[in-house]
Scaffold this motif. Structure first.
Motif, PDB file in Angstrom:
ATOM      1  N   HIS A 102       0.638  -1.178  -0.350  1.00 37.21           N
ATOM      2  CA  HIS A 102      -0.120  -0.241  -0.138  1.00 37.21           C
ATOM      3  C   HIS A 102       1.035   1.218   0.202  1.00 37.21           C
ATOM      4  CE1 HIS A 102      -4.265  -1.339   0.812  1.00 37.21           C
ATOM      5  NE2 HIS A 102      -3.261  -2.441   1.020  1.00 37.21           N
ATOM      6  N   ILE A 147      -4.515   1.967   7.659  1.00 40.68           N
ATOM      7  CA  ILE A 147      -4.714   0.186   7.323  1.00 40.68           C
ATOM      8  C   ILE A 147      -5.366   0.120   8.293  1.00 40.68           C
ATOM      9  CG2 ILE A 147      -3.461  -0.906   7.847  1.00 40.68           C
ATOM     10  CD1 ILE A 147      -3.833  -2.279   4.830  1.00 40.68           C
ATOM     11  N   GLU A 148      -7.041  -1.058   7.849  1.00 38.28           N
ATOM     12  CA  GLU A 148      -7.546  -1.610   9.000  1.00 38.28           C
ATOM     13  C   GLU A 148      -7.119  -3.371   9.201  1.00 38.28           C
ATOM     14  OE1 GLU A 148     -11.975  -3.108   7.960  1.00 38.28           O
ATOM     15  OE2 GLU A 148     -12.177  -0.442   7.820  1.00 38.28           O
ATOM     16  N   SER A 151      -7.762  -5.846   9.770  1.00 36.96           N
ATOM     17  CA  SER A 151      -8.586  -7.221   8.555  1.00 36.96           C
ATOM     18  C   SER A 151      -8.083  -7.495   7.367  1.00 36.96           C
ATOM     19  CB  SER A 151      -9.744  -7.064   8.301  1.00 36.96           C
ATOM     20  OG  SER A 151     -10.111  -5.689   7.935  1.00 36.96           O
ATOM     21  N   GLN A 152      -6.541  -5.500   7.040  1.00 35.62           N
ATOM     22  CA  GLN A 152      -6.661  -6.776   5.763  1.00 35.62           C
ATOM     23  C   GLN A 152      -5.105  -7.076   5.466  1.00 35.62           C
ATOM     24  OE1 GLN A 152      -7.110  -2.834   3.474  1.00 35.62           O
ATOM     25  NE2 GLN A 152      -9.594  -2.544   4.338  1.00 35.62           N
ATOM     26  N   THR A 165      -7.978  -1.026  13.945  1.00 35.61           N
ATOM     27  CA  THR A 165      -7.192  -0.147  12.345  1.00 35.61           C
ATOM     28  C   THR A 165      -5.152   0.164  13.075  1.00 35.61           C
ATOM     29  OG1 THR A 165      -7.285   2.383  12.951  1.00 35.61           O
ATOM     30  CG2 THR A 165      -9.091   1.347  11.028  1.00 35.61           C
TER      31      THR A 165
END
Length: 336
Positions: A243, A312-313, A315-316, A329
């Motif tokens: 990212h 960023i979360e 979970s990602q 996050t």
């Protein structure tokens, strides 16, 4: 008496407009583009280039005093924000080491404008095209390295690899496009000259992507540190690194657009004016001013696209990182 009261009222109004200081947090909201724009205007403020060593030490000490609850009486929010601005402009957020002046974000415009002027000079020879593209990518490589995410060490071999890749791609694209334009017989000399002025953009944009990806490729292999809301390192994430590189690469494509596209258009109009036709010696100073104005506009706009400390979360991210924290996050230093 009236002047003293007016000054006190002005100081009180300024204090009211200043948000409460938060250590390590931006002064302006980073959730909006406008907030990031105002934040990065602070980051690229060229006045910070002239901050003395003693003033830097004072700023760092003031922030340390705030951190440990030992602030001297009378210190205002404005003074604390100013101290943090100085520290962020001069010291790397990960290493806390001074960034060499030409490679700071506050030095990017003053030191980069002469290179932009050189890239946009008309009637470039093969040698001058190669020289300016090499100089531009050398500057970009050093800026990328100096402002990288430094939570993981970068081997010298990776730096050299990224540097050579960027220089070779920039020179190859610029020389190739110039050769194609020269062989295009259907263009008039004036049209050919105008098209040549736009050649630097695709060359620089492509090379900028190569520069970022090659120089920071090790981040994709090793990951970068992600932090929870308390600033604690949760783990090292390759997904966050991807990212960060995508966001930085997009910034590096947007950045040269106004710098390398607007000046050729503006100069093609100005060169037809009586003033510049009668005084050709003014061409270079006028072009330099136009490039400086475009650069000053483009840099804060481009780097404001994404916050430096991106969120960023969990979970990602990788499962082991999601399991290592209760935070929904996490944040990471994207680099600039």
């Amino acid at each position: 008496m009236a002047e003293t009261a007016a000054a006190a009222a002005a100081a009180e109004a300024a204090s009211a407009e200043t948000p409460p200081f938060q250590l390590g947090k931006p002064r302006f909201q980073q959730t909006s583009f406008y907030g990031r724009f105002r934040h990065f205007l602070d980051i690229i403020d060229p006045r910070t280039l002239f901050v003395t060593e003693s003033r830097l030490k004072e700023a760092v000490q003031l922030l340390e005093d705030y951190k440990h609850g030992t602030l001297p009486p009378g210190v205002t929010n404005e003074q604390l924000w100013s101290a943090q601005k100085i520290k962020q402009a001069i010291l790397h957020p990960d290493t806390n080491e001074k960034i060499f002046m030409p490679f700071r974000m506050s030095g990017y415009i003053p030191f980069g404008t002469p290179i932009v002027v050189g890239l946009l000079l008309p009637n470039q020879t093969l040698a001058s095209t190669i020289f300016w593209q090499w100089l531009n990518q050398s500057h970009n490589a050093c800026v990328n390295y100096a402002n990288r995410n430094a939570t993981k060490p970068l081997p010298a071999s990776k730096f050299i690899q990224g540097y050579l890749g960027a220089v070779i791609s920039a020179v190859s694209i610029a020389v190739g496009l110039n050769a194609l334009v020269q062989r295009a017989n259907k263009f008039t000399p004036a049209t050919r000259l105008l098209i040549q002025r736009f050649v630097p953009f695709p060359a620089v944009a492509s090379a900028n992507i190569c520069n970022v990806v090659l120089m920071r490729h090790n981040e994709l292999e090793e990951g970068i540190d992600v932090l929870d809301s308390d600033g604690n390192i949760v783990g090292s994430s390759r997904i966050a690194a991807r990212h960060a590189l995508i966001e930085t690469a997009l910034t590096r494509v947007v950045l040269p657009m106004p710098i390398l596209v607007l000046p050729p258009i503006i100069m093609s109009v100005l060169e037809k004016t009586f003033l510049l036709q009668s005084r050709p010696r003014l061409l270079l100073p006028v072009q330099s001013f136009v490039c400086l104005a475009a650069f000053g506009l483009a840099l804060p706009l481009a780097i404001s696209l994404f916050p430096q400390m991106s969120e960023i979360e969990t979970s990602q991210l990788e499962p082991e990182i999601a399991l290592a924290t209760a935070s929904r996050t996490v944040v990471y230093n994207k680099g600039l």
